[in-house]
Design a protein around this motif. Structure first.
Motif, PDB file in Angstrom:
ATOM      1  N   SER A 194       8.533   5.954  -0.921  1.00  0.00           N
ATOM      2  CA  SER A 194       7.630   5.895  -2.111  1.00  0.00           C
ATOM      3  C   SER A 194       7.799   7.065  -3.003  1.00  0.00           C
ATOM      4  O   SER A 194       7.799   6.715  -4.423  1.00  0.00           O
ATOM      5  CB  SER A 194       6.194   5.784  -1.696  1.00  0.00           C
ATOM      6  N   ASN A 195       8.060   8.261  -2.718  1.00  0.00           N
ATOM      7  CA  ASN A 195       8.017   9.212  -3.779  1.00  0.00           C
ATOM      8  C   ASN A 195       9.577   9.080  -4.496  1.00  0.00           C
ATOM      9  O   ASN A 195       9.640   9.632  -5.663  1.00  0.00           O
ATOM     10  CB  ASN A 195       7.935  10.800  -2.903  1.00  0.00           C
ATOM     11  N   ALA A 196      10.751   8.953  -3.700  1.00  0.00           N
ATOM     12  CA  ALA A 196      11.688   8.578  -4.422  1.00  0.00           C
ATOM     13  C   ALA A 196      12.000   7.633  -5.358  1.00  0.00           C
ATOM     14  O   ALA A 196      12.798   7.594  -6.458  1.00  0.00           O
ATOM     15  CB  ALA A 196      12.938   8.541  -3.426  1.00  0.00           C
ATOM     16  N   GLY A 225       0.089   6.432  -0.168  1.00  0.00           N
ATOM     17  CA  GLY A 225       0.165   5.450   0.968  1.00  0.00           C
ATOM     18  C   GLY A 225       0.400   6.107   2.303  1.00  0.00           C
ATOM     19  O   GLY A 225       0.085   7.312   2.377  1.00  0.00           O
ATOM     20  N   ASN A 226       1.133   5.160   3.275  1.00  0.00           N
ATOM     21  CA  ASN A 226       1.451   5.834   4.648  1.00  0.00           C
ATOM     22  C   ASN A 226       2.347   6.958   4.439  1.00  0.00           C
ATOM     23  O   ASN A 226       3.533   6.882   4.028  1.00  0.00           O
ATOM     24  CB  ASN A 226       1.961   4.618   5.331  1.00  0.00           C
ATOM     25  N   GLN A 237      -3.372  16.787  11.078  1.00  0.00           N
ATOM     26  CA  GLN A 237      -2.735  15.453  11.527  1.00  0.00           C
ATOM     27  C   GLN A 237      -1.897  14.711  10.603  1.00  0.00           C
ATOM     28  O   GLN A 237      -2.280  15.342   9.171  1.00  0.00           O
ATOM     29  CB  GLN A 237      -3.857  14.618  12.000  1.00  0.00           C
ATOM     30  N   PRO A 238      -1.212  13.622  10.576  1.00  0.00           N
ATOM     31  CA  PRO A 238      -0.415  13.130   9.777  1.00  0.00           C
ATOM     32  C   PRO A 238      -1.090  12.494   8.603  1.00  0.00           C
ATOM     33  O   PRO A 238      -2.169  11.758   8.707  1.00  0.00           O
ATOM     34  CB  PRO A 238       0.363  12.060  10.519  1.00  0.00           C
ATOM     35  N   GLY A 239      -0.772  12.708   7.248  1.00  0.00           N
ATOM     36  CA  GLY A 239      -1.344  12.220   6.231  1.00  0.00           C
ATOM     37  C   GLY A 239      -2.727  12.804   5.584  1.00  0.00           C
ATOM     38  O   GLY A 239      -3.397  12.307   4.845  1.00  0.00           O
ATOM     39  N   GLU A 245       0.743  -1.136   0.074  1.00  0.00           N
ATOM     40  CA  GLU A 245       0.103   0.026   0.067  1.00  0.00           C
ATOM     41  C   GLU A 245       1.038   1.226   0.094  1.00  0.00           C
ATOM     42  O   GLU A 245       1.213   1.767   1.027  1.00  0.00           O
ATOM     43  CB  GLU A 245      -0.939  -0.109   1.190  1.00  0.00           C
ATOM     44  N   TYR A 246       1.342   1.994  -1.269  1.00  0.00           N
ATOM     45  CA  TYR A 246       0.731   1.429  -2.567  1.00  0.00           C
ATOM     46  C   TYR A 246       1.770   1.691  -3.595  1.00  0.00           C
ATOM     47  O   TYR A 246       2.726   2.359  -3.397  1.00  0.00           O
ATOM     48  CB  TYR A 246      -0.650   2.286  -2.933  1.00  0.00           C
ATOM     49  N   PRO A 247       1.990   0.677  -4.618  1.00  0.00           N
ATOM     50  CA  PRO A 247       2.675   0.883  -5.533  1.00  0.00           C
ATOM     51  C   PRO A 247       2.173   1.816  -6.570  1.00  0.00           C
ATOM     52  O   PRO A 247       1.476   1.513  -7.706  1.00  0.00           O
ATOM     53  CB  PRO A 247       2.858  -0.498  -6.206  1.00  0.00           C
ATOM     54  N   SER A 248       2.286   3.078  -6.345  1.00  0.00           N
ATOM     55  CA  SER A 248       1.428   4.034  -7.201  1.00  0.00           C
ATOM     56  C   SER A 248       2.452   5.287  -7.344  1.00  0.00           C
ATOM     57  O   SER A 248       2.997   5.727  -6.313  1.00  0.00           O
ATOM     58  CB  SER A 248       0.127   4.640  -6.498  1.00  0.00           C
TER      59      SER A 248
END
Length: 765
Positions: free
Chosen positions: A230-232, A222-223, A389-391, A213-216
């Motif tokens: 994930s961004n990199a 994702g988290n 809050q986070p996210g 969560e998640y290959p996007s």
């Protein structure tokens, strides 16, 4: 398990579209019938419950905590289920699959419940905990398959320490296991896949469920704890994901061949059109036995737009979509935050039976809601937007998530140790809120009777199949599920031929305790869907709705070169059509394919490399998708305006505006009249017989070659009477083929592009 179904037969019992590892004799007939439908103890639709490892009823000291809800293997409604997904294992720092060490406090393999009837450990196994009990009960219910779910929200990009103590280990999880920077980490994938096989064998699981969560490639998908990774990794993420699935499929097939069974590979997929846009197309779907779509978390307090957690249908007035302009004409008026849209996304390239929709057994909600109708489509805006809050708040105002009595299953912010507002509670608690019941378990959550303020009125949007609770005193909105919505979703599954329903999580279901006069953990919703499925017809087992050709040709289609993140609008992939045969695909060949109706047909186009025409429009008769998409496919025809030489690739660039999974049901048409041929593609139909390649491009029986000159005996002669070049517009024979000269040339006939000097006419029989 092993099968008495006899010798392996290629293609026998294999679900439509499922990849088969070359040269490996996995025993599909142990799991599937001869029509490729899963064997489930006489059940025709899946009922898949997630079983979590943390609802032990015990504290950190290993002792039972008063009022703490507990859910063990003996509480599972085994006779109603077909599959159990155990949540979670994780990717350890060495890229292996792990559930931690076998210490007494490890609920998965170490804990015991001596004082609980039915929780006695089975001495057959050298581990304890939930794994022991699950295998103990599987002996009584052999039709129920168990799969180990790896990852999840908290452990996709990291994991908790092996001993269960301390802070989360931020080591990258799936992101670093699959990738080195933006390149594929082949060694990490190999280690993980081998470890997965070992894990299934060691603990008696029937398959692996990948909860990545998640290959996007969408930014901040994702988290939030994983954004650094994930961004990199965005640029190479989908190629690495496809490779992960290929290697897992092949390793599991090899193990199945050795063990006389077929090990399952499934995934939990996001459902929002936003996240799926960043997953490009689902070229890896062929590796999964089925997909469990997480058709929930479609609205939540990560932003201020108040809407259903898991609506079945779009109703055309989703306030979040309206704010983005997502109902604009360029999108065909299609709303993409609903279960039906997500189902059709996958239906565009998979049989209905290899798809399961998801249902949440938990709520999502906001507090301090303003506007809307009983809160619905109002705004739940966090008061201090500079301190979200986070996210939350990355793309819109962050939401004011409901807390306290409205948020029993909340997460903790690791930075502050404080409750994260989300309105997340099990359905049994929300049923008590609706009935005005102060449950005796609330002391465990440090909630006192004074916290129960106002009344919770149930509302139901029939057009979306979405129930919710509205507290007008506290302005709290809680999106819920109950037997009315479950019945409608189960009927939808039956009507569409869908494989079944997955739900997160079993301990969120409800039942009435007559003695205590309150709702508690139960199985009312699970029982209802299972009972409705009991008389359902077998699920749909074919991708195509058209009659596919009887023969296939080895021509492959691959999608690549997607733009990243928010640059992928419109969506403009390169489509590479490769001729893997030793004969030419002639210039006049027509390529037909289906595209899912999740994208509008009206503006599907080609930017370069040919022309596209709409053959069948699957759009809703009234436009948009209110009440659901009426059809599964649009059908298109490609004219490449070029031939494809043996071994060559023709590239074109498609353009469309909403995500679709892999285009499917390809048919290649050659010739006319008696010589007309229609062929499927080998990559979709490997068990169909291959076409006799000598028939492709063969000259008609009455084609007269007697007057043609064999190159290079050119008809044109120079001043000395010697032939000098081919004449433009003349045909010549050369090495058993007929060629047309498109210019004045002395070169021998060879394969060139459409601007070249020669064009092949036919092969002499």
């Amino acid at each position: 398990s092993s099968s008495s179904s006899g010798a392996y037969v290629p293609g026998k019992c294999v679900p439509d579209g499922l990849y088969v590892t070359p040269g490996v004799e996995s025993n599909y007939c142990d799991v599937y019938d001869e029509e490729g439908r899963e064997k489930m103890g006489g059940k025709t639709r899946r009922v898949i419950g997630y079983f979590t490892g943390w609802r032990t009823g015990k504290g950190a000291d290993g002792k039972q905590v008063a009022g703490a809800p507990r859910f063990l293997a003996g509480d599972v409604p085994w006779d109603k289920l077909t599959h159990i997904n155990y949540a979670f294992a994780h990717v350890a720092s060495d890229n292996t699959v792990s559930v931690g060490d076998m210490y007494p406090g490890n609920s998965t393999i170490g804990m015991e419940w001596d004082d609980v009837p039915g929780a006695e450990m089975d001495p057959e196994y050298d581990y304890k905990g939930h794994f022991n009990l699950l295998n103990k009960y599987k002996k009584q219910y052999p039709h129920v398959k168990t799969l180990i779910s790896i990852g999840g929200w908290a452990e996709t990009g990291g994991h908790f320490p092996e001993n269960g103590q301390g802070d989360r280990v931020e080591d990258g999880g799936f992101y670093t296991m699959t990738m080195n920077g933006n390149s594929i980490n082949h060694a990490g994938i190999e280690t993980f896949a081998n470890s997965t096989v070992d894990f299934l064998r060691k603990y008696g699981f029937d398959g692996a469920d990948i909860d990545y969560e998640y290959p996007s490639t969408m930014e901040d998908a994702g988290n939030p704890l994983d954004f650094t990774f994930s961004n990199a990794a965005a640029a190479g993420m989908m190629a690495a994901y496809d490779e992960l699935m290929r290697v897992l499929r092949e390793k599991l097939d090899e193990a199945g061949a050795e063990d006389g069974t077929h090990y399952m590979l499934t995934i939990a997929s996001p459902s929002s059109g936003y996240l799926l846009r960043g997953q490009e197309v689902m070229q890896s779907a062929k590796y999964w036995d089925y997909v469990n779509i997480m058709t929930y978390d479609l609205h939540g307090a990560w932003n201020a737009f108040v809407g259903p957690n898991a609506a079945l249908f779009d109703n055309g007035i989703d306030s979040e979509l309206e704010s983005w302009g997502s109902y604009a004409d360029v999108f065909g008026g299609i709303g993409y935050l609903n279960t039906d849209w997500a189902y059709h996304y996958f239906r565009g390239s998979m049989p209905a039976g290899r798809i399961n929709i998801g249902v949440p057994y938990y709520s999502r909600g906001w507090q301090g809601v303003t506007g809307g109708t009983n809160g619905l489509w109002g705004l739940g805006t966090f008061p201090n937007q500079s301190n979200c809050q986070p996210g939350t708040g990355s793309t819109a105002d962050c939401g004011n998530g409901a807390m306290g009595i409205n948020n029993l299953w909340h997460d903790i912010d690791p930075a502050t140790g404080l409750e994260v507002g989300a309105g997340a509670s099990p359905m049994w608690h929300n049923m008590n809120l609706e009935q005005g019941i102060f449950g005796d378990y609330l002391g465990y959550y440090n909630i006192v009777e004074e916290d129960f303020v106002g009344t919770y009125e149930r509302h139901y949007a029939e057009d979306m199949v979405a129930p919710w609770l509205w507290n007008n005193d506290t302005k709290v909105f809680l999106s819920t599920e109950d037997t009315e919505s479950i019945a409608a979703k189960a009927q939808y599954v039956i009507d569409k031929g869908i494989g079944g329903i997955m739900f997160w999580e079993m301990a969120g279901d409800y039942g009435w305790n007559e003695g205590k006069q309150q709702y508690e953990i139960g199985s009312d919703m699970t029982n209802l869907m299972s009972d409705m499925f009991a008389s359902a017809a077998p699920y749909g087992n074919k991708t195509a709705e058209i009659e596919m050709p009887l023969e296939q040709i080895d021509v492959s289609v691959v999608f690549s070169d997607f733009q990243l993140g928010d640059s992928n609008y419109p969506i403009t992939p390169t489509v590479k059509i490769t001729n893997n045969t030793d004969v030419e695909i002639p210039k006049g060949a027509e390529f037909y394919f289906d595209m899912g109706t999740t994208a509008p047909s009206s503006n599907m186009g080609i930017q370069e490399g040919g022309a596209i025409a709409l053959v069948t429009d699957g759009s809703n008769s009234g436009g948009g998708n209110k009440g659901g998409l009426e059809n599964n496919f649009h059908r298109f025809k490609l004219d490449l305006k070029a031939f494809i030489a043996p071994g060559a690739t023709h590239s074109l660039v498609l353009k469309y505006y909403l995500p679709v999974s892999m285009p499917s049901n390809w048919v290649v048409k050659f010739g006319e009249g008696k010589k007309a041929m229609e062929l499927a593609l080998q990559q979709e139909h490997p068990f169909k017989p291959a076409v006799d390649l000598s028939r492709i491009g063969a000259c008609d029986e009455d084609f007269d070659i007697s007057g043609l000159t064999e190159a290079p005996n050119w008809l044109n002669t120079g001043w000395n009477g010697e032939p000098t070049n081919a004449s433009s517009g003349q045909m010549y024979t050369y090495q058993g083929e007929v060629w047309l000269a498109k210019g004045w040339t002395a070169d021998l006939p060879v394969y060139t592009d459409q601007w070249g000097e020669w064009e092949k006419v036919c092969t002499i029989q």
